[in-house]
Each structure stands twice: as structure tokens, then as C-alpha cells.
Design a protein around this motif. Structure first.
Motif, PDB file in Angstrom:
ATOM      1  N   LEU A 172      -6.109  -4.783 -22.720  1.00 14.84           N
ATOM      2  CA  LEU A 172      -5.081  -3.677 -22.846  1.00 14.84           C
ATOM      3  C   LEU A 172      -5.892  -2.417 -22.332  1.00 14.84           C
ATOM      4  CD1 LEU A 172      -3.003  -3.600 -25.905  1.00 14.84           C
ATOM      5  CD2 LEU A 172      -2.388  -3.416 -23.822  1.00 14.84           C
ATOM      6  N   THR A 173      -7.149  -2.144 -22.635  1.00 14.86           N
ATOM      7  CA  THR A 173      -7.909  -0.736 -22.370  1.00 14.86           C
ATOM      8  C   THR A 173      -8.031  -0.992 -20.573  1.00 14.86           C
ATOM      9  OG1 THR A 173      -9.129  -0.547 -24.474  1.00 14.86           O
ATOM     10  CG2 THR A 173      -9.912   0.426 -22.506  1.00 14.86           C
ATOM     11  N   PHE A 197      -6.226  -2.463 -18.395  1.00 15.00           N
ATOM     12  CA  PHE A 197      -4.998  -2.342 -17.790  1.00 15.00           C
ATOM     13  C   PHE A 197      -4.385  -0.712 -17.979  1.00 15.00           C
ATOM     14  CE2 PHE A 197      -0.192  -2.527 -17.554  1.00 15.00           C
ATOM     15  CZ  PHE A 197      -0.100  -2.811 -16.424  1.00 15.00           C
ATOM     16  N   GLY A 198      -4.571  -0.381 -19.035  1.00  8.54           N
ATOM     17  CA  GLY A 198      -4.118   1.063 -19.326  1.00  8.54           C
ATOM     18  C   GLY A 198      -4.866   1.992 -18.722  1.00  8.54           C
ATOM     19  N   SER A 199      -6.256   2.071 -18.655  1.00  6.75           N
ATOM     20  CA  SER A 199      -7.025   2.734 -17.690  1.00  6.75           C
ATOM     21  C   SER A 199      -6.864   2.677 -16.252  1.00  6.75           C
ATOM     22  CB  SER A 199      -8.489   2.658 -17.844  1.00  6.75           C
ATOM     23  OG  SER A 199      -9.266   3.260 -16.953  1.00  6.75           O
ATOM     24  N   LYS A 200      -6.388   1.444 -15.638  1.00  7.57           N
ATOM     25  CA  LYS A 200      -6.115   1.175 -14.254  1.00  7.57           C
ATOM     26  C   LYS A 200      -4.682   1.922 -13.942  1.00  7.57           C
ATOM     27  CE  LYS A 200      -5.142  -2.524 -10.843  1.00  7.57           C
ATOM     28  NZ  LYS A 200      -3.832  -2.085 -10.328  1.00  7.57           N
ATOM     29  N   LEU A 201      -3.743   1.766 -15.192  1.00  8.30           N
ATOM     30  CA  LEU A 201      -2.406   2.357 -14.782  1.00  8.30           C
ATOM     31  C   LEU A 201      -2.587   3.923 -14.805  1.00  8.30           C
ATOM     32  CD1 LEU A 201       0.319   1.177 -14.832  1.00  8.30           C
ATOM     33  CD2 LEU A 201       0.573   1.826 -17.160  1.00  8.30           C
ATOM     34  N   LEU A 202      -3.140   4.406 -15.583  1.00  8.26           N
ATOM     35  CA  LEU A 202      -3.349   5.904 -15.590  1.00  8.26           C
ATOM     36  C   LEU A 202      -3.981   6.354 -14.326  1.00  8.26           C
ATOM     37  CD1 LEU A 202      -4.868   6.917 -18.984  1.00  8.26           C
ATOM     38  CD2 LEU A 202      -2.934   7.920 -18.140  1.00  8.26           C
ATOM     39  N   GLU A 220     -12.178   8.602 -14.180  1.00 10.90           N
ATOM     40  CA  GLU A 220     -12.303   7.261 -14.616  1.00 10.90           C
ATOM     41  C   GLU A 220     -12.622   7.373 -15.874  1.00 10.90           C
ATOM     42  OE1 GLU A 220     -14.493   4.549 -12.192  1.00 10.90           O
ATOM     43  OE2 GLU A 220     -13.505   5.267 -10.344  1.00 10.90           O
ATOM     44  N   ARG A 221     -13.756   8.168 -16.352  1.00 13.13           N
ATOM     45  CA  ARG A 221     -14.189   8.035 -17.896  1.00 13.13           C
ATOM     46  C   ARG A 221     -13.050   8.708 -18.973  1.00 13.13           C
ATOM     47  NH1 ARG A 221     -19.434  11.510 -19.847  1.00 13.13           N
ATOM     48  NH2 ARG A 221     -19.470  10.913 -22.104  1.00 13.13           N
ATOM     49  N   GLU A 222     -12.304   9.615 -18.420  1.00 13.74           N
ATOM     50  CA  GLU A 222     -11.142  10.335 -19.130  1.00 13.74           C
ATOM     51  C   GLU A 222     -10.160   9.000 -19.277  1.00 13.74           C
ATOM     52  OE1 GLU A 222      -8.628  12.823 -21.571  1.00 13.74           O
ATOM     53  OE2 GLU A 222     -10.749  12.475 -21.431  1.00 13.74           O
ATOM     54  N   ALA A 223      -9.883   8.354 -18.291  1.00 18.17           N
ATOM     55  CA  ALA A 223      -8.693   7.461 -18.234  1.00 18.17           C
ATOM     56  C   ALA A 223      -9.296   6.233 -19.252  1.00 18.17           C
ATOM     57  CB  ALA A 223      -8.389   6.637 -17.072  1.00 18.17           C
ATOM     58  N   ASP A 224     -10.599   5.850 -19.416  1.00 16.93           N
ATOM     59  CA  ASP A 224     -10.974   4.823 -20.124  1.00 16.93           C
ATOM     60  C   ASP A 224     -10.698   5.090 -21.568  1.00 16.93           C
ATOM     61  OD1 ASP A 224     -11.757   3.200 -18.010  1.00 16.93           O
ATOM     62  OD2 ASP A 224     -13.686   3.758 -18.028  1.00 16.93           O
TER      63      ASP A 224
END
Length: 216
Positions: free
Chosen positions: A96-97, A99-104, A191-195
Motif C-alpha cells: 500500500l505504501t 503504491f500510494g507513494s507512486k500515485l502521489l 520522493e521522501r515526502e511522498a513516502d
């Protein structure tokens, strides 16, 4: 007429994939510059250096071209095949994490944000633009999330309605960020904030929808 046919022959003899890609790139550039309604198929063909006959051999209409442009970018919203399958309690948070990071990151890409702005600007004059974006873009990401939630529910990792859970996760992930991106008042998340945001959204979702035995 003979001269015109001779001039077109290199494009006519080109492979379909490169020709299609050239048309889509030319169309997207024109849509961004002039708007969907104001862009003609002739302008797209001219930019792509193809004839209208070649264009219509691949696309039935201008709306089809736009939909294809959106679908090309929507591929980035789909569930990546390399992500771990949520088959157990340990793999779900990571999947989930990721995919969520990639989506953001993908949806906040300047090109994708430009597509959203185009749809909003053209929604009244050309509602098919917004419909295409919703069907091929937004729905693509929701479908991937529902698929992941369905897998997790089937194995008892979490409990709830997959569609509701997908919407909840998207809300936790985005908050009000999309509006700010469209207005241009915030920067694309790193990328760090998205993660970080994806981890927080995942933790909140799993708290809201625990499985029968709880997620450990």
C-alpha cells in the motif's frame, strides 16, 4: 496530386507504433497550447507531419486522440506488477505504501497536472474531455486500489468494502493537495515526502479497517 502522394509516402510506410506516438505527442502539445475545442485534427496532423488520412486510419475522432493521450499517461496510475502482492499481514503495509507513494508522485507530475487543468478548462465546452480523464485516468488508479483492497479482504488481512476502502485511502493520501497543485500554490512532493505521506495514509487505513483478528 502525384507530388503530394510522393511526399506522404515516408509517413505512410512508417510503422504504426511510431506514427501513433508522433500523433499523440503532437496532439497533446496542441491541446496544452490551444485547448481541446480550439485544436483541429488538421493542426494535429500538421504538427505530427502526417496526412489527415493517416491520422483517421488510427483514430476515429479528435476525442479518440485525447482519450488515447490520457490513457497513455494513465498507465502510470495502475498497480505496478513488481509490487508485492498483499497475501499476508506483513506484505500489505509495504504494498500500500509503495503504491500510494507512486500515485502521489505520478499524479503530481507537471504533465499530468496539466491534463487535469485542461479537463477543467474544457469541461463546459467539451464535456468529453472530463469524461475521458475520469474514465481513463482517475478510475484507473481507483481500480488498482480496489484490486489491492479486494485481495487483502479475501485473505482476511483487513475487513470492509474494497471500493469504500480505496476511496478512503485516496482521501487520506491526497487530503486537499490536488486543489493546491491545480492552483499552482504548492510544489510536487519529493520522493521522501511522498513516502512519508503514503506511510501515514496506510497506517490510518489499516486502523480504520482491521481484519477479524486485527493487523499485527
Amino acid at each position: 496530386m502525384a507530388k503530394k502522394s510522393a511526399a506522404k509516402s515516408p509517413a505512410e510506410n512508417a510503422d504504426e507504433a511510431p506514427l501513433r506516438r508522433r500523433i499523440l505527442e503532437a496532439a497533446f502539445s496542441a491541446f496544452m497550447q490551444s485547448g481541446f475545442a480550439e485544436t483541429s485534427t488538421l493542426e494535429i496532423a500538421t504538427r505530427a507531419r502526417v496526412s489527415k488520412r493517416e491520422l483517421y486510419a488510427l483514430f476515429r475522432s479528435k476525442s479518440d486522440i485525447l482519450t488515447a493521450c490520457i490513457r497513455e499517461r494513465a498507465k502510470r496510475f495502475q498497480l505496478p506488477s513488481h509490487l508485492p502482492k498483499p497475501g499476508d499481514a506483513k506484505s500489505l503495509p509495504g504494498a500500500l505504501t509503495a503504491f500510494g507513494s507512486k500515485l502521489l508522485r505520478e499524479i503530481s507530475d507537471p504533465t499530468v497536472v496539466a491534463v487535469f487543468r485542461l479537463a477543467i478548462a474544457e469541461a463546459f465546452r467539451s464535456p468529453e474531455v472530463a469524461q475521458a480523464l475520469n474514465a481513463a485516468g482517475i478510475e484507473a488508479s481507483r481500480a488498482s486500489l480496489r484490486e489491492m483492497m479486494s485481495r487483502a479482504c479475501a485473505t482476511g488481512i483487513v475487513s470492509g468494502q474494497p471500493a469504500e476502502m480505496a476511496e478512503q485511502f485516496a482521501g487520506l493520501l491526497w487530503r486537499n493537495e490536488m486543489v493546491s497543485l491545480l492552483l499552482g500554490v504548492v510544489e510536487r512532493p519529493s520522493e521522501r515526502e511522498a513516502d512519508r505521506r503514503a506511510e501515514a495514509a496506510t497506517a490510518a487505513l489499516l486502523t480504520l479497517y482491521p481484519g477479524p483478528g486485527g493487523l499485527k
